[in-house]
Design an enzyme around this catalytic site. Structure first.
Site, PDB file in Angstrom:
ATOM      1  N   LYS A  26       1.334  -1.065  -0.050  1.00 26.48           N
ATOM      2  CA  LYS A  26      -0.036  -0.004  -0.369  1.00 26.48           C
ATOM      3  C   LYS A  26       1.048   1.413  -0.059  1.00 26.48           C
ATOM      4  CE  LYS A  26      -3.691  -2.679   2.340  1.00 26.48           C
ATOM      5  NZ  LYS A  26      -4.214  -2.721   3.354  1.00 26.48           N
ATOM      6  N   GLN A  45      -3.990  -1.609   9.993  1.00 26.02           N
ATOM      7  CA  GLN A  45      -4.146  -2.614   9.495  1.00 26.02           C
ATOM      8  C   GLN A  45      -4.944  -3.481  10.059  1.00 26.02           C
ATOM      9  OE1 GLN A  45      -3.861  -3.651   5.770  1.00 26.02           O
ATOM     10  NE2 GLN A  45      -3.925  -6.239   6.330  1.00 26.02           N
ATOM     11  N   ASP A  76     -11.177   2.912   4.635  1.00 25.43           N
ATOM     12  CA  ASP A  76     -10.869   1.753   4.391  1.00 25.43           C
ATOM     13  C   ASP A  76     -12.781   1.305   4.287  1.00 25.43           C
ATOM     14  OD1 ASP A  76      -9.449  -0.457   4.121  1.00 25.43           O
ATOM     15  OD2 ASP A  76      -8.562   0.379   6.330  1.00 25.43           O
TER      16      ASP A  76
HETATM   17  N1  GUN Z   1      -7.196  -6.404   6.745  1.00 26.25           N
HETATM   18  C1  GUN Z   1      -7.246  -6.761   5.171  1.00 26.25           C
HETATM   19  N2  GUN Z   1      -8.214  -6.151   4.707  1.00 26.25           N
HETATM   20  C2  GUN Z   1      -7.661  -5.052   5.073  1.00 26.25           C
HETATM   21  C3  GUN Z   1      -8.074  -3.815   4.417  1.00 26.25           C
HETATM   22  O1  GUN Z   1      -9.354  -3.847   3.208  1.00 26.25           O
HETATM   23  N3  GUN Z   1      -8.129  -2.969   5.372  1.00 26.25           N
HETATM   24  C4  GUN Z   1      -7.890  -3.236   6.815  1.00 26.25           C
HETATM   25  N4  GUN Z   1      -7.094  -1.852   7.414  1.00 26.25           N
HETATM   26  N5  GUN Z   1      -7.009  -4.139   7.366  1.00 26.25           N
HETATM   27  C5  GUN Z   1      -7.458  -5.081   6.108  1.00 26.25           C
END
Ligand code: GUN
Length: 283
Positions: free
Chosen positions: A53, A97, A120
């Protein structure tokens, strides 16, 4: 199989468009969109996701600031960091995350993020806006699945879609997006899960099967109808540490019209939608 739903290639072309939009923004004298990423602990898969990311942010001309916290960090310390990021005007998006260690209440952390920085789209305010049909941000993986379909000329409208998995991150919000009366929606949606009676009976009548169960190989060739479309959201680690989806690709691919691979399917689309949301959050 007629169509490989190539998320890697599609993500590259969408990301070059986003990079142009970021460049135009900078040229107009505005600040770069900024994403803050927060990782608690050292789960190897989460480390890889966060690194990807951040790299994508930089590739697109956005700034990324990263906070690596030890697995022992307290909930109040994490909430204090979020409060600091909420108040920082150079931070447009905040991504914590998931999953978090068990001593931290995930929903409390999500609720602490300023909903206008919640790229998100996990905050209950953003989930509510989505459910009401006017989302501020579309959740990244569900939005990525729909872009992957629509940009390959697969319109969910009127189609029987079976989603396998009811998570807050994928299954539930994806069902909302697909059922809404808007472009990329208008589908007839079923959410199947671990308590579904005769899962195969549901998947076999589906025009589009979306596998988001988190179980390697759980969708097999006998479970899909000939000519169906299959999207694999699974990210499981095989015994050799390699990334594998929820779908038995080798068995299913010859039978269907279109299928997404893992890796190189939904994953790159999720990241692209995160970049889109961060640009949107920057205003
Ligand atoms: N863990 C697995 N997928 C995601 C996501 O799309 N965003 C976040 N913040 N954590 C995750």
């Amino acid at each position: 199989m007629d169509v490989l739903l190539d998320g890697k290639k599609l993500a590259e072309s969408m990301q070059s468009e986003l990079a142009e939009r970021v460049a135009a923004r900078l040229k107009a004298g505005k600040t770069p969109p900024g994403l803050a990423t927060v990782l608690v602990g050292s789960d190897p898969a989460s480390q890889v996701y966060v690194r990807t990311k951040r790299r994508t942010c930089e590739k697109l001309g956005m700034t990324s600031t990263h906070y690596d916290l030890p697995p022992t960090v307290s909930q109040s310390e994490l909430l204090a960091l979020i409060a600091k990021l909420n108040a920082d005007s150079s931070v447009h998006g905040i991504l914590v995350q998931l999953p978090l260690p068990s001593h931290i209440e995930e929903s409390a952390v999500i609720r602490a993020i300023d909903p206008r920085k919640d790229v998100d789209a996990f905050h209950p305010e953003n989930l509510g806006l989505l459910a009401a049909g006017h989302p501020r941000f579309k959740p990244c993986t569900p939005a990525g699945v729909i872009e992957l379909l629509v940009r390959n000329d697969i319109d969910p409208a009127g189609q029987d879609v079976v989603i396998v998995g009811r998570s807050n991150i994928v299954g539930k919000p994806l069902a909302l997006l697909l059922a809404q009366k808007w472009p990329g929606g208008n589908a007839t949606v079923t959410i199947a899960h671990t308590r579904t009676r005769d899962l195969a009976a549901h998947t076999r009548r589906a025009d589009i099967v979306i596998a988001a169960a988190g179980q390697a190989g759980c969708i097999t060739a006998d479970m899909v109808k000939a000519g169906a479309v299959v999207v694999d959201v699974g990210t499981n680690r095989g015994p050799d540490g390699k990334l594998v989806g929820d779908v038995d690709f080798a068995g299913v691919a010859p039978k269907v019209r279109a299928i997404s691979p893992v890796p190189g399917g939904v994953g790159p689309m999720t990241i692209t939608m995160l970049m889109f949301n961060t640009l949107l959050a920057a205003g």
